[in-house]
Design a protein around this motif. Structure first.
Motif, short mmCIF file in Angstrom:
data_model
loop_
_atom_site.label_atom_id
_atom_site.label_comp_id
_atom_site.label_asym_id
_atom_site.label_seq_id
_atom_site.Cartn_x
_atom_site.Cartn_y
_atom_site.Cartn_z
N LEU A 157 -9.28 31.52 74.44
CA LEU A 157 -9.68 31.59 75.85
C LEU A 157 -9.40 32.96 76.46
O LEU A 157 -9.68 33.16 77.65
CB LEU A 157 -8.94 30.51 76.64
N MET A 158 -8.82 33.87 75.70
CA MET A 158 -8.53 35.23 76.17
C MET A 158 -7.61 35.22 77.40
O MET A 158 -7.81 35.99 78.34
CB MET A 158 -9.84 35.98 76.48
N ILE A 159 -6.61 34.36 77.38
CA ILE A 159 -5.62 34.33 78.46
C ILE A 159 -4.48 35.25 78.03
O ILE A 159 -3.72 34.92 77.12
CB ILE A 159 -5.12 32.90 78.72
N ARG A 160 -4.36 36.39 78.68
CA ARG A 160 -3.40 37.40 78.30
C ARG A 160 -2.72 37.99 79.55
O ARG A 160 -3.30 38.01 80.63
CB ARG A 160 -4.07 38.56 77.54
N GLY A 161 -1.50 38.48 79.37
CA GLY A 161 -0.82 39.20 80.44
C GLY A 161 -0.07 38.29 81.40
O GLY A 161 -0.07 37.06 81.30
N ASP A 162 0.67 38.91 82.35
CA ASP A 162 1.43 38.21 83.38
C ASP A 162 2.49 37.27 82.78
O ASP A 162 2.81 36.24 83.35
CB ASP A 162 0.52 37.41 84.31
N GLY A 163 3.01 37.62 81.61
CA GLY A 163 4.05 36.82 80.99
C GLY A 163 3.54 35.64 80.19
O GLY A 163 4.34 34.80 79.75
N VAL A 164 2.23 35.56 79.95
CA VAL A 164 1.66 34.46 79.16
C VAL A 164 1.85 34.74 77.67
O VAL A 164 1.68 35.88 77.22
CB VAL A 164 0.17 34.28 79.49
N ALA A 167 -12.58 17.90 75.61
CA ALA A 167 -12.22 17.62 74.22
C ALA A 167 -11.79 18.89 73.50
O ALA A 167 -11.00 18.84 72.55
CB ALA A 167 -13.40 16.97 73.50
N ALA A 168 -12.30 20.04 73.95
CA ALA A 168 -11.97 21.31 73.31
C ALA A 168 -10.75 22.00 73.92
O ALA A 168 -10.21 22.94 73.34
CB ALA A 168 -13.17 22.25 73.36
N VAL A 169 -10.34 21.54 75.10
CA VAL A 169 -9.22 22.16 75.80
C VAL A 169 -8.27 21.06 76.30
O VAL A 169 -8.70 20.14 76.99
CB VAL A 169 -9.69 23.01 77.00
N ARG A 170 -7.00 21.17 75.93
CA ARG A 170 -6.00 20.21 76.38
C ARG A 170 -4.97 20.92 77.24
O ARG A 170 -4.49 22.00 76.88
CB ARG A 170 -5.30 19.54 75.19
N VAL A 171 -4.63 20.33 78.37
CA VAL A 171 -3.66 20.91 79.30
C VAL A 171 -2.43 20.02 79.36
O VAL A 171 -2.54 18.81 79.62
CB VAL A 171 -4.26 21.07 80.71
N GLU A 172 -1.25 20.61 79.10
CA GLU A 172 0.00 19.87 79.16
C GLU A 172 0.83 20.40 80.33
O GLU A 172 0.94 21.60 80.54
CB GLU A 172 0.80 20.04 77.86
N TYR A 173 1.45 19.48 81.06
CA TYR A 173 2.32 19.83 82.17
C TYR A 173 3.76 19.57 81.73
O TYR A 173 4.13 18.44 81.39
CB TYR A 173 1.97 19.02 83.41
N VAL A 174 4.57 20.63 81.72
CA VAL A 174 5.93 20.55 81.16
C VAL A 174 6.94 20.57 82.30
O VAL A 174 6.95 21.50 83.12
CB VAL A 174 6.20 21.73 80.21
N SER A 175 7.78 19.54 82.37
CA SER A 175 8.81 19.48 83.41
C SER A 175 10.15 19.91 82.85
O SER A 175 10.36 19.97 81.64
CB SER A 175 8.91 18.05 83.95
N GLY A 176 11.07 20.22 83.77
CA GLY A 176 12.42 20.58 83.37
C GLY A 176 12.55 22.02 82.92
O GLY A 176 11.58 22.79 82.93
N PRO A 177 13.74 22.44 82.50
CA PRO A 177 13.98 23.84 82.12
C PRO A 177 13.23 24.28 80.88
O PRO A 177 13.02 25.47 80.65
CB PRO A 177 15.51 23.89 81.89
N LEU A 178 12.80 23.31 80.05
CA LEU A 178 12.09 23.69 78.82
C LEU A 178 10.84 24.49 79.12
O LEU A 178 10.53 25.46 78.43
CB LEU A 178 11.71 22.42 78.03
N GLY A 179 10.14 24.12 80.15
CA GLY A 179 8.91 24.82 80.47
C GLY A 179 9.10 26.15 81.16
O GLY A 179 8.14 26.86 81.42
N ARG A 180 10.39 26.52 81.45
CA ARG A 180 10.64 27.76 82.18
C ARG A 180 11.47 28.74 81.38
O ARG A 180 11.98 29.72 81.90
CB ARG A 180 11.34 27.44 83.50
N ARG A 181 11.63 28.48 80.09
CA ARG A 181 12.35 29.43 79.25
C ARG A 181 11.52 30.70 79.07
O ARG A 181 10.31 30.65 78.90
CB ARG A 181 12.63 28.82 77.89
N PRO A 182 12.17 31.86 79.12
CA PRO A 182 11.44 33.09 78.88
C PRO A 182 11.00 33.20 77.42
O PRO A 182 11.62 32.64 76.52
CB PRO A 182 12.44 34.19 79.25
N GLY A 183 9.96 33.93 77.19
CA GLY A 183 9.47 34.14 75.83
C GLY A 183 8.57 33.03 75.36
O GLY A 183 8.34 32.04 76.04
N CYS A 184 8.06 33.21 74.15
CA CYS A 184 7.12 32.24 73.58
C CYS A 184 7.87 31.10 72.91
O CYS A 184 8.92 31.29 72.33
CB CYS A 184 6.20 32.92 72.57
N ARG A 185 7.28 29.91 73.01
CA ARG A 185 7.90 28.73 72.41
C ARG A 185 6.87 28.03 71.54
O ARG A 185 5.69 28.08 71.80
CB ARG A 185 8.37 27.75 73.51
#
Length: 273
Positions: free
Chosen positions: A198-205, A255-273
């Motif tokens: 999807l070419m989503i790049r930058g801004d900490g992504v 069907a080609a794109v799935r969006v997950e909503y992450v709650s709690g501190p897990l979704g706010r950790r810096p860096g890639c997971r």
């Protein structure tokens, strides 16, 4: 029937004010982000819902002003002698909002709201004073009707002026709050999976290739925050997003794109997971 017509007109005016406030505040908010509200394609109900919370305080102030007007009228009725000395002075009430104009440049945001809010009661007081002393004849009744018609028009214009000013304050405040809270639970964390890049790049992504065998998705994007949802479109920003130098992404869950909503501190950790 006359009462029902009056109530219907007031309800229509109230709905129009709600819609206009919702649009004006959203427009001010998106302009602060260097965007336009049209990109979100909001519906009428969206604008109405966005206006309700911010209008609680003005609604209470309006109710308080109406109660004060009723009490004042009752007081004038019970004390006709004092009314005779006070009412002539009300004829010049319109001068008060006019006198505020020279101070506009000192604090535009304040006086842009203060002038129309002051104009409404002053114009009503002026009209009341001018029509109270007229006689019962047909010519006098027409004169009273003309004065009140003009007063109502000016008050409605002042009302929308005040709504525009207050909506701008609310919208800009929302934009400032969004800038401060992009990395708090106010912006839910989001992870997007996609079959194609999807070419989503930058801004900490963080963009990653999915290496798991048998996965229906080839790409994973984390470090995203939910900005807004409108219909089937999901608007996302990165965790390091800033209005002046950020990107707003739009995705549609399918069907080609799935969006997950992450709650709690897990979704706010810096860096890639």
């Amino acid at each position: 029937m006359e009462l029902l017509g009056t109530i219907g007109s007031l309800v229509s005016l109230f709905a129009a004010v709600l819609f206009y406030f919702g649009w004006a505040s959203t427009d001010a908010e998106t302009r602060a982000f260097e965007l336009r509200d049209s990109i979100f394609r909001l519906s009428t109900s969206d604008y109405l819902l966005r206006s309700v919370q911010a209008l609680f305080l003005p609604a209470w102030l309006v109710v308080g002003a109406l109660l004060a007007a009723v009490v004042l009228r009752e007081w004038l009725t019970r004390h006709p002698g004092r009314a005779e000395s006070l009412v002539p002075r009300l004829r010049w009430g319109w001068l008060l909002p006019v006198a505020l104009f020279p101070f506009y440049r000192l604090h535009p945001a304040l006086f842009e709201l203060a002038i129309p809010l002051t104009a409404i009661p002053c114009l009503l007081a002026t009209a009341y004073a001018h029509t109270r002393s007229t006689g019962p004849g047909a010519a006098e009744r027409r004169h009273r009707l003309h004065i009140w018609a003009l007063t109502v028009v000016l008050c409605v214009l002042s009302l929308f002026w005040a709504v525009t000013s207050y909506a701008g304050i609310v919208g800009r405040g929302r934009a400032e709050e969004a800038t401060r809270t992009v990395n708090t639970p106010a912006f839910p964390s989001v992870v997007v999976f996609s079959e194609k890049d999807l070419m989503i790049r930058g801004d900490g992504v963080c963009d990653q290739r999915v290496s798991a065998k048998g996965s229906a998705y080839a790409y994973r994007y984390s470090g995203l925050r939910l900005f807004y949802v409108s219909g089937d479109r999901i608007f996302l920003v990165g965790r390091k997003w800033r209005p002046a130098q950020g990107t707003l992404w739009t995705v549609r869950e399918s069907a080609a794109v799935r969006v997950e909503y992450v709650s709690g501190p897990l979704g706010r950790r810096p860096g890639c997971r």
